[in-house]
Design a protein around this motif. Structure first.
Motif, PDB file in Angstrom:
ATOM      1  N   ASN B  84       4.927   8.365  -7.651  1.00 53.09           N
ATOM      2  CA  ASN B  84       4.559   8.170  -6.351  1.00 53.09           C
ATOM      3  C   ASN B  84       3.976   6.754  -6.075  1.00 53.09           C
ATOM      4  O   ASN B  84       3.126   6.589  -4.893  1.00 53.09           O
ATOM      5  N   ASN B  88       3.266  -1.838  -1.583  1.00 50.87           N
ATOM      6  CA  ASN B  88       3.573  -2.166  -0.236  1.00 50.87           C
ATOM      7  C   ASN B  88       3.709  -3.653  -0.224  1.00 50.87           C
ATOM      8  O   ASN B  88       4.640  -4.083   0.719  1.00 50.87           O
ATOM      9  N   ARG B  91       6.988  -5.145  -0.698  1.00 47.78           N
ATOM     10  CA  ARG B  91       8.051  -4.715   0.553  1.00 47.78           C
ATOM     11  C   ARG B  91       8.575  -6.261   1.220  1.00 47.78           C
ATOM     12  O   ARG B  91       7.662  -7.069   1.297  1.00 47.78           O
ATOM     13  N   LEU B  93       7.987  -6.978   4.490  1.00 46.76           N
ATOM     14  CA  LEU B  93       7.088  -6.973   5.502  1.00 46.76           C
ATOM     15  C   LEU B  93       7.636  -8.250   6.453  1.00 46.76           C
ATOM     16  O   LEU B  93       6.588  -9.404   6.467  1.00 46.76           O
ATOM     17  N   ARG B 379      18.691   0.261  -4.704  1.00 46.60           N
ATOM     18  CA  ARG B 379      18.114   0.049  -3.389  1.00 46.60           C
ATOM     19  C   ARG B 379      16.918  -0.756  -3.134  1.00 46.60           C
ATOM     20  O   ARG B 379      16.576  -1.054  -1.853  1.00 46.60           O
ATOM     21  N   GLU B 383       8.521   2.083  -3.460  1.00 50.90           N
ATOM     22  CA  GLU B 383       7.518   3.254  -3.786  1.00 50.90           C
ATOM     23  C   GLU B 383       8.085   4.174  -4.864  1.00 50.90           C
ATOM     24  O   GLU B 383       9.195   3.903  -5.397  1.00 50.90           O
ATOM     25  N   GLU B 408       3.103   6.806  -1.235  1.00 46.20           N
ATOM     26  CA  GLU B 408       2.345   5.688  -0.404  1.00 46.20           C
ATOM     27  C   GLU B 408       1.174   5.491  -1.368  1.00 46.20           C
ATOM     28  O   GLU B 408       0.259   4.359  -1.046  1.00 46.20           O
TER      29      GLU B 408
END
Lengths: 333, 442
Positions: B84, B88, B91, B93, B379, B383, B408
């Motif tokens: 997990n 971030n 990503r 963004l 994909r 995360e 997260e």
């Protein structure tokens, strides 16, 4: 009305103490209803009530309306998990949570704390993914989570850049739950702030009778189940959080009166008051007798709207579908 | 009564112009050096993972491992599986395509790289924060290794510079530390190019090299007057890189040391992946064992690589395979590549475990992250990044478990915890929200 022309619909960061009052659930229903109409995008959902079942019930509603809790809809969306506080007041189970979860009619993915996220991380991460000035924050509970997010390094800059304004429901009550957080929020939040007082939600009660009429299209509806479980029926519910959502997403509709500028202040014992000042960044929104019926009608209509299943790239005209069918699985681009 | 004096940590066996560094010995123990040093390292594999065959379906004590982790099963008591953890800043963004560029650029920095093929900008990596703080205690503040020849300029992923996909370590916001790819170059860096030279020849060569550096510095200083601020900054960074090399040379000169690597000098880059991996990690082992450095990064192959693996019968490129569109045949090949990587890594971990140090092993005093910057290469999600932590960090961690963090949870939280363990506490790093819970003993 759609905010942020040329950009995706405004992203809503929604933080509540879900499970304590039925308007939490109604507000989520209205929010997803607005999302289904492309008037906003729910980009993060966090819960300040430290109860795993509050996160689970929140996810139930997200899945019911949108197939996901947040951000599954547009090119800029993604699925953030429910953020859940692990400490704070009012941790107990409630009839609302039991009404949604105990029948086991609704699926959710929150079985363990690790199925949720730190709320401040979820909120901060949601900010980072929004277009500038295309995000609105709805605070429908104590300021605990929001202030923790604001205190993460660099997050105030993100807020100033991304957020247009913050709308806080029932600031008198919600400030009392965590006065220190409320004080810091009002002192340091970088954008404009709109707050409602306790009287607004009471002045515009949600009609319990609408459950049988407006929600009749659904055999099983988690918000209806929560409503019926919350109190002995029939009753009309206060709409503190619902009115906050309306003010957040549809400011142009002018459902409410806006006060002159001022500052929300919180004393050490948690008493909150609104002090008028020409240099204040805060405003109070209150009931407007002339608009009350229109606002009430919008609340009922939006809360009872049918779920809309969207393609990964949002089409211009989303189609209402049978909520009995599970929402289609979305693939990430 | 006899009194034993503790050996200095950096002791050399000297004789006839040669000096051999000693590994950590118990007799080196004193009040000043109570225990062996802790080492921190990062081994990065590209293109995410076939997560179907990576994920475990249980928490807590490790039992049967997944197919891809299987080679580590005999070593499971040394492994912590972390779930997990999220970047971030890997990503989009709103920056669009380019997950490979972002995931590698942000991996050790916790910062979203600036989308540009020329104007690179990210952040200092956590290994370099530690290297800056403790690097003066070792001959090399840090070591950067890699295995795939790759360019440093140009666009490698949808507008992201190759600097992002081809480097792990960042000395500063605009200054990557390219990995050494060639085993011979690594050998020469660690042990000197002059293994066969006399001490006089070595000294003469070092003097010559130093004079060249001085000359370059003088010359570039003259140039500085004509340059704008951006170019001056770049030139300063360039000079500081050269000065760092000079410092390393001076240190080597001062030590007058020729480390005995216990192996013959390699020539060229082996065509065989496993052989190359072993050669690089063998040298790294010696470097860690003899305390030449306590910090390393190892970019196994560059992010987004299309390298094929004919050694295991896979002629297709790695990156195209990961875009498998759920074709079982292609997914199978991805799993085979992922497993092959872990197999090489497991061989090295076993070696680290076999080397005694203090009351335990060299591995006990290491903490090595093995992981990828994407979860699933198909994909492109950022995360639940595939992450292993190997070693005990000097008896700080209790491996043999799978720790599932909340969703997260920033990967940067793990790095903060590791920096603590290196005695380089930092208040926050990248997008951290705190330390990683559940990892430390007690």
């Amino acid at each position: 009305m759609q905010l942020g022309a040329g950009k995706p619909p405004v992203g809503i960061v929604y933080d509540s103490d879900f499970g304590n009052r039925i308007d939490d659930a109604l507000a989520l229903a209205v929010l997803y209803g607005l999302d289904g109409k492309n008037e906003c995008r729910v980009v993060s959902v966090t819960v300040s009530k430290p109860n795993l079942r509050a996160a689970a019930a929140t996810e139930v509603i997200g899945r019911f309306y949108a197939g996901a809790v947040s951000g599954n809809f547009g090119a800029t969306g993604r699925n953030l998990p429910v953020g859940l506080a692990t400490e704070g007041p009012a941790a107990e189970d409630t009839p609302i949570l039991r009404g949604i979860l105990d029948s086991k009619k609704y699926e959710h993915g929150v079985h363990d704390l690790n199925d949720t996220a730190e709320p401040h991380a979820v909120i901060r991460n949601a900010f980072t993914a929004q277009f500038d000035q295309n995000c609105v924050v709805v605070l429908a509970g104590p300021a605990t989570n929001l202030v923790r997010a604001m205190n993460l390094p660099g997050t105030k800059d993100w807020i100033a850049k991304k957020v247009r304004y913050l709308v806080m429901s029932d600031f008198e009550m919600n400030s009392k739950i965590d006065p220190a957080a409320a004080r810091q929020l009002f002192a340091e939040w970088p954008t404009a702030v709109f707050v409602s007082g306790s009287e607004l939600g009471l002045a515009m009660p949600f009609p319990g009778a609408s459950l049988d009429k407006e929600f009749a299209w659904s055999q099983a509806h988690p918000v209806v189940d929560a409503y019926r479980a919350a109190k002995q029926m029939p009753y009309d519910a206060g709409t503190w959080d619902v009115t906050a959502v309306l003010q957040a997403v549809r400011p142009g509709e002018k459902y409410f009166k806006l006060s002159e500028p001022g500052s929300a202040k919180v004393s050490d014992d948690g008493r909150a008051e609104f002090v008028y000042s020409s240099v204040g960044k805060h405003r109070q929104f209150t009931v407007d007798p002339e608009q009350k019926d229109r606002a009430m009608q919008a609340m009922v209509e939006l809360a009872s709207v049918k779920p809309v299943v969207r393609a990964p790239r949002r089409p211009r005209n989303a189609v209402a579908t049978d909520p009995a069918k599970p929402p289609a699985e979305k693939k990430q681009p | 009564m006899m009194t034993r004096t503790a050996l200095p940590r950096r002791t050399f066996l000297r004789g006839l112009g040669a000096a051999v560094a000693l590994p950590w010995l118990e007799s080196m123990t004193s009040a000043a050096v109570p225990k062996p040093p802790v080492r921190m390292g990062f081994v990065y594999v590209p293109n995410g993972m076939d997560v179907r065959n990576w994920n475990l379906d249980y928490e807590g004590k490790l039992g049967q491992l997944s197919r891809i982790m299987k080679p580590l099963e005999p070593l499971r008591d040394e492994v912590t599986v972390l779930s997990n953890l999220t970047h971030n800043n890997g990503r989009a963004l709103l920056d669009g395509a380019g997950d490979h560029g972002r995931c590698c650029g942000s991996y050790l920095t916790g910062i979203q790289p600036k989308k540009s093929a020329t104007d690179i900008h990210v952040g200092i990596s956590c290994d370099q924060i530690v290297a800056n703080a403790i690097g003066n205690q070792t001959r090399f503040p840090s070591l950067e290794l890699g295995m795939e020849d790759s360019r440093q300029a140009g666009d490698c992923d949808s507008g992201y510079s190759c600097a992002y996909t081809n480097n792990l370590a960042w000395r500063g916001e605009t200054q990557p530390l390219p990995p050494v790819l060639d085993p011979r170059a690594m050998f020469e860096r660690l042990f000197g190019v002059d293994a066969g030279l006399s001490s006089e020849d070595r000294a003469r060569r070092n003097r010559f090299r130093k004079s060249i550096l001085d000359f370059v510095s003088d010359d570039t200083r003259k140039l500085q007057q004509d340059l704008g601020p951006t170019d001056r900054r770049k030139l300063d960074e360039y000079l500081s890189s050269i000065r760092e090399i000079e410092r390393q040379l001076e240190r080597a000169e001062k030590d007058n040391a020729q480390i005995n690597p216990g192996m013959s000098q390699p020539y060229g880059v082996p065509a065989d992946f496993a052989e190359h991996f072993k050669l690089m990690t063998d040298m790294l082992t010696v470097a860690l064992q003899s305390d030449m450095s306590r910090v390393f990064t190892f970019l196994v192959t560059r992010e987004g690589t299309s390298r094929s693996y004919r050694e295991i019968g896979i002629a297709d490129g790695h990156h195209p395979l990961t875009h498998h569109r759920n074709d079982p045949a292609l997914m199978e090949k991805v799993s085979q590549i992922n497993t092959y990587h872990v197999q090489q890594f497991a061989g090295w971990v076993e070696k680290l475990k076999s080397i005694k140090e203090g009351d335990g092993s060299l591995l006990d005093n290491c903490m090595i992250v093995y992981g990828a910057g994407l979860n699933d290469g198909n994909r492109h999600n950022h995360e639940d990044l595939p992450t292993l932590l190997v070693g005990r960090g000097g008896n700080a961690f209790k491996p043999g478990r799978r720790i599932v963090s909340r969703r997260e949870t920033p990967m940067s939280n793990l790095f903060l915890t590791m920096m603590d363990r290196m005695n380089v506490p930092v208040e926050n790093f990248g997008d951290s929200t705190g330390r990683l819970s559940g990892l430390n003993l007690g």
